[in-house]
Design a protein around this motif. Structure first.
Motif, PDB file in Angstrom:
ATOM      1  N   ASN A  91      -8.906  11.147 -11.190  1.00 61.49           N
ATOM      2  CA  ASN A  91      -8.045  10.929 -10.024  1.00 61.49           C
ATOM      3  C   ASN A  91      -8.923  10.827  -8.781  1.00 61.49           C
ATOM      4  O   ASN A  91      -9.012  11.768  -7.979  1.00 61.49           O
ATOM      5  CB  ASN A  91      -7.043  12.082  -9.882  1.00 61.49           C
ATOM      6  N   PRO A  92      -9.597   9.691  -8.597  1.00 60.51           N
ATOM      7  CA  PRO A  92     -10.612   9.573  -7.545  1.00 60.51           C
ATOM      8  C   PRO A  92     -10.084   9.685  -6.121  1.00 60.51           C
ATOM      9  O   PRO A  92     -10.872   9.866  -5.193  1.00 60.51           O
ATOM     10  CB  PRO A  92     -11.219   8.183  -7.805  1.00 60.51           C
ATOM     11  N   ASP A  93      -8.778   9.562  -5.909  1.00 62.75           N
ATOM     12  CA  ASP A  93      -8.227   9.660  -4.555  1.00 62.75           C
ATOM     13  C   ASP A  93      -7.852  11.094  -4.177  1.00 62.75           C
ATOM     14  O   ASP A  93      -7.346  11.337  -3.080  1.00 62.75           O
ATOM     15  CB  ASP A  93      -6.991   8.758  -4.414  1.00 62.75           C
ATOM     16  N   LYS A 137      -8.496  14.839  -2.991  1.00 63.90           N
ATOM     17  CA  LYS A 137      -9.446  15.676  -2.242  1.00 63.90           C
ATOM     18  C   LYS A 137      -9.143  17.131  -2.585  1.00 63.90           C
ATOM     19  O   LYS A 137      -7.981  17.491  -2.764  1.00 63.90           O
ATOM     20  CB  LYS A 137      -9.324  15.425  -0.743  1.00 63.90           C
ATOM     21  N   ASP A 154       0.832  -1.207   0.000  1.00 61.72           N
ATOM     22  CA  ASP A 154       0.000   0.000   0.000  1.00 61.72           C
ATOM     23  C   ASP A 154       0.867   1.257   0.000  1.00 61.72           C
ATOM     24  O   ASP A 154       0.549   2.242  -0.680  1.00 61.72           O
ATOM     25  CB  ASP A 154      -0.919   0.010   1.222  1.00 61.72           C
ATOM     26  N   LEU A 174       0.965   4.174  -2.740  1.00 58.51           N
ATOM     27  CA  LEU A 174       0.810   5.579  -2.375  1.00 58.51           C
ATOM     28  C   LEU A 174       1.960   6.409  -2.934  1.00 58.51           C
ATOM     29  O   LEU A 174       1.739   7.500  -3.482  1.00 58.51           O
ATOM     30  CB  LEU A 174       0.753   5.723  -0.848  1.00 58.51           C
ATOM     31  N   ARG A 188      -1.460  11.778  -8.419  1.00 60.78           N
ATOM     32  CA  ARG A 188      -2.806  11.213  -8.468  1.00 60.78           C
ATOM     33  C   ARG A 188      -3.483  11.145  -7.108  1.00 60.78           C
ATOM     34  O   ARG A 188      -4.600  10.641  -6.988  1.00 60.78           O
ATOM     35  CB  ARG A 188      -2.757   9.806  -9.084  1.00 60.78           C
ATOM     36  N   VAL A 189      -2.820  11.632  -6.063  1.00 66.92           N
ATOM     37  CA  VAL A 189      -3.388  11.550  -4.726  1.00 66.92           C
ATOM     38  C   VAL A 189      -2.929  12.760  -3.921  1.00 66.92           C
ATOM     39  O   VAL A 189      -1.896  13.357  -4.204  1.00 66.92           O
ATOM     40  CB  VAL A 189      -2.967  10.226  -4.040  1.00 66.92           C
ATOM     41  N   LYS A 247      -4.291  16.443  -1.478  1.00 64.22           N
ATOM     42  CA  LYS A 247      -5.334  17.463  -1.358  1.00 64.22           C
ATOM     43  C   LYS A 247      -4.858  18.758  -1.982  1.00 64.22           C
ATOM     44  O   LYS A 247      -3.713  19.162  -1.810  1.00 64.22           O
ATOM     45  CB  LYS A 247      -5.710  17.695   0.103  1.00 64.22           C
ATOM     46  N   ASN A 249       1.476   6.919  -6.615  1.00 64.12           N
ATOM     47  CA  ASN A 249       0.424   7.902  -6.884  1.00 64.12           C
ATOM     48  C   ASN A 249       0.882   9.321  -6.570  1.00 64.12           C
ATOM     49  O   ASN A 249       0.542  10.265  -7.285  1.00 64.12           O
ATOM     50  CB  ASN A 249      -0.828   7.563  -6.088  1.00 64.12           C
TER      51      ASN A 249
END
Length: 305
Positions: A120-122, A124, A81, A85, A93-94, A96, A88
């Protein structure tokens, strides 16, 4: 986790358990059998207890190895994981984003933001609307990662990426100018005008143009936003110069009766993407900037034809 234990040891250990023997694990991993045996022996030495018991049936897990395997699985999953991360984060891609946007583009920005977030759904994101000067101030101070504003003066605190859009003349319903292919400054002399206030770039350029052509302007209403000016034109209050983005968005409304015509000499509405010069910018921010630039580039080509 014992600092001597490394991920490679755990991976080899789990492969031995999965395959059922050291020789099969070696073949799966593309290693020699002695290399796998050495890795297991070193792991046993590091943790202080035996993991496998060798007998004439083969290799058998100890009771302790069964519990240790559960922990090793959690660690390897967490490392996987963490690796995902990191990948990404590297590719933007991740994370805020804090974005500030001027009111004039507040109808456009959410569409670009939504498209970026779908890809990029992750991610915020916080999108806030403030006057351009406030956005400039907050980007320069590092409170916003990126801003979309009216083009500012050169400032060492900001990196500025400008765009220009040719402004359009909005005619109220029933205007006698509706048959004209383009509207000139002379056509507007004496007619009721709606502007965005004396300090706005469009108003200053319109006044300069009127002075150059010896025309007088009859400003009957002022507002802060192009959508508000467009609504006043729609209600028959007067004429206005409108940026093409607002014109395009307002034109989709069912109650729109405004007629749009090119205005000459050309007056440009200048906007900019701004980034802070003295604060670190994330890879995610640069990724969003690229997506935003692509959309504005396409829009500039389409609207300035």
């Amino acid at each position: 986790m014992n600092p001597k234990i490394n991920a490679k040891q755990l991976y080899i250990f789990q492969e031995v358990i999965s395959s059922g023997s050291i020789s099969k694990a070696a073949r799966r991993l593309g290693l020699t059998q002695p290399a796998v045996s050495t890795a297991i022996a070193n792991l046993e030495s590091d943790i202080g207890f035996m993991l496998f018991k060798r007998n004439h049936y083969g290799t058998e897990m100890t009771i302790e190895a069964k519990s240790f395997s559960e922990g090793a699985e959690r660690v390897l999953r967490a490392l996987s994981d963490l690796g995902e991360l990191a990948e990404n984060l590297k590719n933007g891609r991740v994370g805020k984003l804090q974005i500030g946007c001027m009111p004039g583009l507040s109808t456009l920005a959410p569409k670009i933001v939504a498209s970026f977030m779908r890809s990029n759904p992750d991610v915020k994101l916080s999108l806030q609307t403030f006057p351009s000067r406030k956005v400039e101030e907050w980007v320069a101070g590092g409170h916003f990662d990126l801003g979309i504003v009216e083009k500012p003066q050169e400032k060492k605190e900001l990196e500025v990426f400008p765009y220009s859009f040719r402004m359009i003349c909005a005619l109220p319903p029933g205007s006698p100018l509706v048959d004209k292919k383009e509207i000139t400054i002379e056509d507007l002399e004496g007619r009721p005008l709606i502007t965005l206030g004396d300090a706005h770039q469009s108003t200053m350029r319109l006044r300069s143009l009127a002075y150059k052509h010896n025309c007088s302007l009859n400003v009957v209403a002022e507002t802060q936003l192009f959508p508000s000016a467009m609504a006043l034109v729609n209600e028959g209050v007067g004429y206005a110069l409108i940026d093409p983005i607002t014109a395009m968005e307002y034109g989709r409304r069912n109650d729109n009766t405004v007629v749009l015509r090119p205005f000459t000499p050309q007056i440009d509405f200048e906007v900019a993407i701004i980034l802070p010069s003295f604060h670190l910018v994330s890879r995610l921010c640069h990724q969003f900037q690229s997506a935003l630039k692509e959309e504005l580039d396409k829009m500039a080509v389409s609207l300035n034809r």
